[in-house]
Enzyme design. Structure first.
Site, PDB file in Angstrom:
ATOM      1  N   CYS A 251       1.631  -3.269  -0.624  1.00  0.00           N
ATOM      2  CA  CYS A 251       0.925  -4.288  -0.685  1.00  0.00           C
ATOM      3  C   CYS A 251       1.020  -4.465  -2.443  1.00  0.00           C
ATOM      4  O   CYS A 251       1.855  -5.067  -2.821  1.00  0.00           O
ATOM      5  CB  CYS A 251      -0.514  -3.788  -0.475  1.00  0.00           C
ATOM      6  SG  CYS A 251      -1.783  -5.293  -0.296  1.00  0.00           S
TER       7      CYS A 251
ATOM      8  N   HIS B 104       0.202  -2.704   5.333  1.00  0.00           N
ATOM      9  CA  HIS B 104      -0.219  -1.290   5.101  1.00  0.00           C
ATOM     10  C   HIS B 104       0.375  -0.489   5.984  1.00  0.00           C
ATOM     11  O   HIS B 104      -0.263  -0.278   7.067  1.00  0.00           O
ATOM     12  CB  HIS B 104      -1.445  -1.186   4.641  1.00  0.00           C
ATOM     13  CG  HIS B 104      -2.353  -1.724   3.321  1.00  0.00           C
ATOM     14  ND1 HIS B 104      -1.916  -0.999   2.464  1.00  0.00           N
ATOM     15  CD2 HIS B 104      -2.740  -3.001   3.291  1.00  0.00           C
ATOM     16  CE1 HIS B 104      -2.815  -1.632   1.437  1.00  0.00           C
ATOM     17  NE2 HIS B 104      -2.910  -2.824   1.932  1.00  0.00           N
TER      18      HIS B 104
ATOM     19  N   GLU C  24       0.861   2.714   5.692  1.00  0.00           N
ATOM     20  CA  GLU C  24       0.182   3.882   5.476  1.00  0.00           C
ATOM     21  C   GLU C  24      -1.003   4.300   6.214  1.00  0.00           C
ATOM     22  O   GLU C  24      -1.444   5.354   6.262  1.00  0.00           O
ATOM     23  CB  GLU C  24       0.118   4.266   4.175  1.00  0.00           C
ATOM     24  CG  GLU C  24      -0.771   3.759   3.305  1.00  0.00           C
ATOM     25  CD  GLU C  24      -1.000   2.308   3.043  1.00  0.00           C
ATOM     26  OE1 GLU C  24      -1.928   1.788   2.289  1.00  0.00           O
ATOM     27  OE2 GLU C  24      -0.290   1.482   3.647  1.00  0.00           O
TER      28      GLU C  24
END
Length: 229
Positions: free
Chosen positions: A86, A183, A185
């Site tokens: 990001c 994202h 993660e």
């Protein structure tokens, strides 16, 4: 040793850290917002730069982003493995000379990205696109987004993925630098924290219940391919 740079305390490495722990890979997390950054990347094998709500174009307001950009340049010059998430992806784009700017609206939630032709030829992106259970490669699949900024593709970068909202969702620079606008993660715990007072909380968490098992495995496969394991 992997250096992980956080740009704000609430946006940590999530499943990236889980993967590193599971594989006994040494790492150190730095809180750049507090002025905590490595003075040099000598001795490190990789750099991971996380997200944050600030804009790359707000470096006068958030001077730690200038330091992070210098670290990205050092990592690229040292041929380290570099992964940006990001804001981290936007910082990589900026460091490589591309423009980063406010987009035409926010992209929030579980939405499709689509691999480009080059994305379908990239083994690291293929590892993310491949369904963990079935094993077939999905050109289009859902990832988690939360951003309102976007960037131009840097000169020399390979465009890997796009969405219906923003053209530049992922790119590779050389063979060792990957930038993801989305994202990869996120964990359930992170989403609960991020959306605590957000009107989309119920929708995001309901979809997460359906998505996260598969998504976490896709992410794990990406990390494995990224680190060449």
């Amino acid at each position: 040793m992997i250096a992980i740079i956080k740009n704000i305390k609430t946006e940590g490495p999530g499943s990236i850290e889980n993967y590193l722990v599971e594989n006994s890979t040494p790492y150190k997390i730095f809180e750049s917002e507090d002025g905590d950054t490595p003075s040099t990347l000598e001795g490190y094998s990789g750099l991971i730069v996380m997200g944050g709500p600030m804009g790359v174009y707000e470096m006068d307001k958030y001077p730690h982003l200038k330091v992070v950009s210098r670290l990205i340049r050092e990592a690229i010059n040292r041929n380290l493995k570099v992964l940006g998430i990001c804001l981290g992806a936007q910082l990589i784009a900026y460091t490589l000379g591309a423009k980063v700017y406010k987009g035409h609206g926010e992209e929030i939630g579980w939405h499709d990205i689509e691999l480009t032709g080059d994305g379908l030829r990239d083994p690291v992106m293929i590892s993310l696109a491949k369904h963990p259970s079935v094993g077939d490669v999905w050109r289009k699949f859902k990832v988690f987004h939360w951003h309102g900024d976007t960037f131009d593709l840097p000169i020399g970068a390979v465009h890997l993925a796009k969405s219906s909202v923003y053209e530049n969702q992922a790119f590779r620079y050389k063979d060792n630098v990957y930038a993801l606008q989305f994202h990869i993660e996120v964990t359930k715990e992170m989403l609960i924290e991020w959306f605590e007072d957000h009107p989309l909380k119920e929708q995001i968490l309901t979809e997460a219940e359906k998505m996260l098992s598969e998504y976490s495995q896709r992410a794990k496969n990406f990390y494995k391919a990224f680190w060449g394991e």
